[in-house]
Design a protein around this motif. Structure first.
Motif, mmCIF file in Angstrom:
data_model
loop_
_atom_site.group_PDB
_atom_site.id
_atom_site.type_symbol
_atom_site.label_atom_id
_atom_site.label_comp_id
_atom_site.label_asym_id
_atom_site.label_seq_id
_atom_site.Cartn_x
_atom_site.Cartn_y
_atom_site.Cartn_z
ATOM 1 N N SER A 1 0.824 -1.215 0.000
ATOM 2 C CA SER A 1 0.000 0.000 0.000
ATOM 3 C C SER A 1 0.856 1.263 0.000
ATOM 4 O O SER A 1 0.361 2.365 -0.168
ATOM 5 C CB SER A 1 -0.928 0.015 1.218
ATOM 6 N N ARG A 2 2.177 1.107 0.178
ATOM 7 C CA ARG A 2 3.058 2.287 0.086
ATOM 8 C C ARG A 2 3.119 2.831 -1.344
ATOM 9 O O ARG A 2 3.546 3.945 -1.581
ATOM 10 C CB ARG A 2 4.482 1.914 0.514
ATOM 11 N N CYS A 3 2.760 1.993 -2.305
ATOM 12 C CA CYS A 3 2.807 2.445 -3.702
ATOM 13 C C CYS A 3 1.729 3.498 -3.938
ATOM 14 O O CYS A 3 0.542 3.261 -3.707
ATOM 15 C CB CYS A 3 2.612 1.265 -4.655
ATOM 16 N N ILE A 4 2.175 4.699 -4.390
ATOM 17 C CA ILE A 4 1.227 5.796 -4.616
ATOM 18 C C ILE A 4 0.940 5.966 -6.112
ATOM 19 O O ILE A 4 0.435 6.999 -6.553
ATOM 20 C CB ILE A 4 1.759 7.120 -4.003
ATOM 21 N N HIS A 5 1.339 4.965 -6.890
ATOM 22 C CA HIS A 5 1.042 4.899 -8.337
ATOM 23 C C HIS A 5 1.627 6.070 -9.133
ATOM 24 O O HIS A 5 1.100 6.428 -10.168
ATOM 25 C CB HIS A 5 -0.477 4.816 -8.592
ATOM 26 N N CYS A 6 2.724 6.650 -8.637
ATOM 27 C CA CYS A 6 3.268 7.845 -9.301
ATOM 28 C C CYS A 6 3.930 7.506 -10.633
ATOM 29 O O CYS A 6 4.059 8.357 -11.498
ATOM 30 C CB CYS A 6 4.270 8.536 -8.378
ATOM 31 N N GLY A 7 4.414 6.285 -10.786
ATOM 32 C CA GLY A 7 5.033 5.870 -12.055
ATOM 33 C C GLY A 7 6.493 6.275 -12.202
ATOM 34 O O GLY A 7 7.080 6.081 -13.265
ATOM 35 N N LEU A 8 7.088 6.814 -11.129
ATOM 36 C CA LEU A 8 8.490 7.240 -11.249
ATOM 37 C C LEU A 8 9.444 6.051 -11.430
ATOM 38 O O LEU A 8 10.580 6.222 -11.830
ATOM 39 C CB LEU A 8 8.905 8.058 -10.017
ATOM 40 N N CYS A 9 8.957 4.866 -11.128
ATOM 41 C CA CYS A 9 9.807 3.672 -11.272
ATOM 42 C C CYS A 9 9.789 3.130 -12.707
ATOM 43 O O CYS A 9 10.645 2.326 -13.072
ATOM 44 C CB CYS A 9 9.325 2.577 -10.324
ATOM 45 N N LEU A 10 8.830 3.553 -13.512
ATOM 46 C CA LEU A 10 8.633 2.886 -14.811
ATOM 47 C C LEU A 10 9.864 2.957 -15.701
ATOM 48 O O LEU A 10 10.296 1.963 -16.271
ATOM 49 C CB LEU A 10 7.423 3.471 -15.543
ATOM 50 N N PRO B 1 7.039 -2.257 -12.380
ATOM 51 C CA PRO B 1 6.955 -2.449 -10.922
ATOM 52 C C PRO B 1 5.562 -2.085 -10.398
ATOM 53 O O PRO B 1 4.970 -2.837 -9.621
ATOM 54 C CB PRO B 1 8.001 -1.479 -10.368
ATOM 55 N N ARG B 2 5.047 -0.945 -10.868
ATOM 56 C CA ARG B 2 3.722 -0.508 -10.405
ATOM 57 C C ARG B 2 2.657 -1.544 -10.767
ATOM 58 O O ARG B 2 1.806 -1.891 -9.951
ATOM 59 C CB ARG B 2 3.398 0.856 -11.059
ATOM 60 N N GLY B 3 2.736 -2.058 -11.979
ATOM 61 C CA GLY B 3 1.761 -3.052 -12.436
ATOM 62 C C GLY B 3 1.877 -4.356 -11.656
ATOM 63 O O GLY B 3 0.872 -4.997 -11.337
ATOM 64 N N ALA C 1 14.461 4.044 -7.496
ATOM 65 C CA ALA C 1 13.707 5.145 -8.118
ATOM 66 C C ALA C 1 12.495 5.568 -7.288
ATOM 67 O O ALA C 1 12.012 6.695 -7.421
ATOM 68 C CB ALA C 1 13.235 4.708 -9.505
ATOM 69 N N CYS C 2 11.997 4.699 -6.444
ATOM 70 C CA CYS C 2 10.703 4.932 -5.777
ATOM 71 C C CYS C 2 10.795 5.985 -4.659
ATOM 72 O O CYS C 2 11.574 5.823 -3.723
ATOM 73 C CB CYS C 2 10.195 3.613 -5.194
ATOM 74 N N PRO C 3 9.995 7.052 -4.732
ATOM 75 C CA PRO C 3 10.045 8.073 -3.685
ATOM 76 C C PRO C 3 9.248 7.677 -2.438
ATOM 77 O O PRO C 3 9.294 8.356 -1.422
ATOM 78 C CB PRO C 3 9.389 9.287 -4.364
ATOM 79 N N SER C 4 8.527 6.578 -2.550
ATOM 80 C CA SER C 4 7.604 6.225 -1.482
ATOM 81 C C SER C 4 8.098 5.049 -0.645
ATOM 82 O O SER C 4 7.402 4.565 0.248
ATOM 83 C CB SER C 4 6.243 5.884 -2.125
ATOM 84 N N GLY C 5 9.310 4.594 -0.935
ATOM 85 C CA GLY C 5 9.917 3.542 -0.113
ATOM 86 C C GLY C 5 9.300 2.167 -0.286
ATOM 87 O O GLY C 5 9.321 1.358 0.655
ATOM 88 N N VAL C 6 8.784 1.876 -1.472
ATOM 89 C CA VAL C 6 8.253 0.520 -1.693
ATOM 90 C C VAL C 6 9.446 -0.454 -1.736
ATOM 91 O O VAL C 6 10.368 -0.273 -2.523
ATOM 92 C CB VAL C 6 7.443 0.447 -3.014
ATOM 93 N N GLU C 7 9.405 -1.463 -0.866
ATOM 94 C CA GLU C 7 10.495 -2.452 -0.831
ATOM 95 C C GLU C 7 10.142 -3.549 -1.827
ATOM 96 O O GLU C 7 9.667 -4.626 -1.470
ATOM 97 C CB GLU C 7 10.649 -3.024 0.572
HETATM 98 S S1 SF4 Z 1 7.808 4.711 -7.889
HETATM 99 FE FE1 SF4 Z 1 7.110 3.577 -6.066
HETATM 100 S S2 SF4 Z 1 5.214 4.596 -5.496
HETATM 101 FE FE2 SF4 Z 1 5.624 5.238 -7.592
HETATM 102 S S3 SF4 Z 1 4.537 3.734 -8.876
HETATM 103 FE FE3 SF4 Z 1 6.613 2.947 -8.613
HETATM 104 S S4 SF4 Z 1 6.476 1.569 -6.827
HETATM 105 FE FE4 SF4 Z 1 4.633 2.867 -6.804
#
Ligand code: SF4
Ligand code: SF4
Length: 463
Positions: free
Chosen positions: A35-44, A60-62, A97-103
């Motif tokens: 649930s830490r994923c905020i769907h920002c897409g910065l990891c894509l 990763p988001r998907g 890349a993730c700003p939200s700390g998704v492990e």
């Molecule tokens: S960068 Fe992190 S928070 Fe943003 S979509 Fe990817 S996994 Fe989710």
């Protein structure tokens, strides 16, 4: 307490959700994590598989989203999910890349454990996985036997025959065969149990983690690591009884085996006091440093898989894993922290560096290897474009997902060539094998070596 009715609304909701979930208890991706994923897409854009296919389900988001849907019972844990999770390199670039700390590494390994428990792969795949993860890697004697068979194939002329007759091409195995590591004439096993004294004044006493496959394919690298440590004032002990770190099993979702290996290594390496436990394999180091997390959950004692000569009947104190992790260092991290004391000779070489994903993204070590390369007089260091992108090796990914791995390697070799470097230096045996195969396949003519092999070449030892 089992059978006790839920006391709060939250508890009731959780219980109800658990009845719908496609995951089962133990080693399960948890809501708090995904649930830490905020769907920002910065990891894509950091994700190699998304960059290859531009498919959200292979991002990763998907992948995190699919875990959530399965956990909520809104998607089946079936072939589609397995395909997208299998295609992930577990390179963990998305974590950086993730700003939200998704492990993400933790999540994907738990998802793979759920697949292992709750999904029936085709028979051949199950048979190979069982052999590799549950039989071969847990027993050094079996690794040695297998290595002797491969060595016979490589040196008896059978390999040349297979290449020359085109049978490998016919069977579609040409690329996989090119990735097969050259088996050593002299295995590393004979160094187990030995102590190598420091040269000059002793600055540290360290234990060396030798790896599993590395003991039959990277003896020269392991010997070079010991020489460099000794030249820099370390007494090096190679503890007998050590086993595979468990990384390959953990990445494949075979966590019960990874845990059994971890327990054995912790017991072996804490038998004596050491200033540090050193590894030259970033992939192993990343898992060794996560033993506390791996051992958080454990099988009941009578369900634990046995690992060579060890039935693990004893209870396992968690503090031992913490102590082990505190001491574990990648060799580049350790040498950069301690500082090189051995004199280095002029070594004229244009060098570039490929980050190992499990050193950079898994252990967050970027500067140490670069600092050591720059310390060698005469070396001209040139950064490779996208050095932090995976080369496609990723444990056994180049064998299981060969086409994707080869695409990534092709891009990597273009960047390596563009540097004009004569040598590509990296910090993980798996990356070395992949890049050596890349240099051959794409004709870049570049030498590929580990950071400690460059240091070994430049070190003045006076012997
Ligand atoms: S960068 Fe992190 S928070 Fe943003 S979509 Fe990817 S996994 Fe989710
Ligand atoms: S671990 Fe690597 S391949 Fe897998 S989702 Fe993250 S960036 Fe993509």
């Amino acid at each position: 307490m089992p059978g006790t009715p839920p006391q709060t609304r939250d508890e009731a909701q959780r219980e109800f959700a658990a009845t719908l979930s496609g995951f089962t208890a133990g080693d399960k991706p948890e809501y708090a994590d995904y649930s830490r994923c905020i769907h920002c897409g910065l990891c894509l854009n950091a994700c190699p598989t998304y960059r290859l296919w531009h498919n959200e389900a292979d991002s990763p988001r998907g992948r995190v989203r699919q875990m959530l849907l399965i956990d909520q019972g809104r998607m089946e844990l079936g072939e589609g999910f397995v395909t997208h999770i299998d295609r992930c390199l577990d390179c963990r670039a998305c974590e950086t890349a993730c700003p939200s700390g998704v492990e993400y590494g933790k999540l994907v390994e738990q998802a793979r454990t759920q697949i292992e428990k709750n999904y029936k792969r085709p028979f051949a795949s199950r048979a190979i996985r069982n052999f590799v993860y549950r039989r071969l890697l847990v027993e050094p004697q079996r690794v040695a036997r297998m290595a002797r068979i491969v060595r016979f194939y490589q040196r008896s002329g059978l390999e040349s025959l297979a290449r020359g007759t085109g049978i490998l091409r016919l069977l579609g195995l040409q690329e996989r065969a090119a990735l097969l590591p050259r088996i050593d004439g002299d295995f590393f096993y004979s160094r187990l149990g030995k102590t190598f004294p420091a040269r000059g004044e002793r600055r540290a006493r360290v234990a060396f983690f030798a790896g599993c496959i590395a003991q039959v394919t990277f003896t020269a690298l392991n010997d070079a690591t010991i020489r460099v440590l000794r030249a820099n004032g370390c007494e090096v002990v190679v503890p007998d009884g050590q086993v595979c770190c468990g990384a390959l099993a953990a990445h494949a979702g075979v966590r019960d085996v990874a845990r059994a290996l971890a327990r054995k290594n912790v017991q072996v390496f804490l038998r004596e006091p050491f200033d540090a436990i050193i590894t030259n394999a970033a992939g192993c180091g990343s898992t060794l440093k996560e033993y506390t997390h791996l051992l958080e959950e454990d099988e009941p004692q009578d369900h634990r898989p046995s690992v060579t000569n060890d039935k693990h009947g004893d209870a396992f104190p968690a503090e031992m894993a913490t102590e082990f992790v505190k001491k574990t260092r990648d060799v580049t991290e350790f040498l950069a922290e301690m500082g090189l004391s051995a004199p280095l000779r002029e070594t004229k070489l244009r060098v570039t560096y490929q980050d190992s994903c499990h050193l950079l993204h898994g252990q967050k070590i970027r500067e140490a290897p670069r600092q050591l390369i720059r310390a060698v007089p005469g070396v001209e260091f040139v950064e490779m474009p996208l050095a932090d992108h995976c080369c496609g090796s990723a444990g056994v990914y180049n064998v299981t997902e060969t086409a994707a791995s080869m695409e990534l390697l092709e891009g990597k070799m273009q960047h390596a060539r563009s540097t004009g470097a004569a040598a590509i230096v990296t910090a993980n045996p798996g990356c070395i094998l992949q890049l050596r195969a890349g240099a051959r396949m794409h004709g870049t003519g570049q030498e590929v070596m580990h950071v400690v092999e460059l240091l070994d070449r430049a070190t003045v030892r006076g012997d």
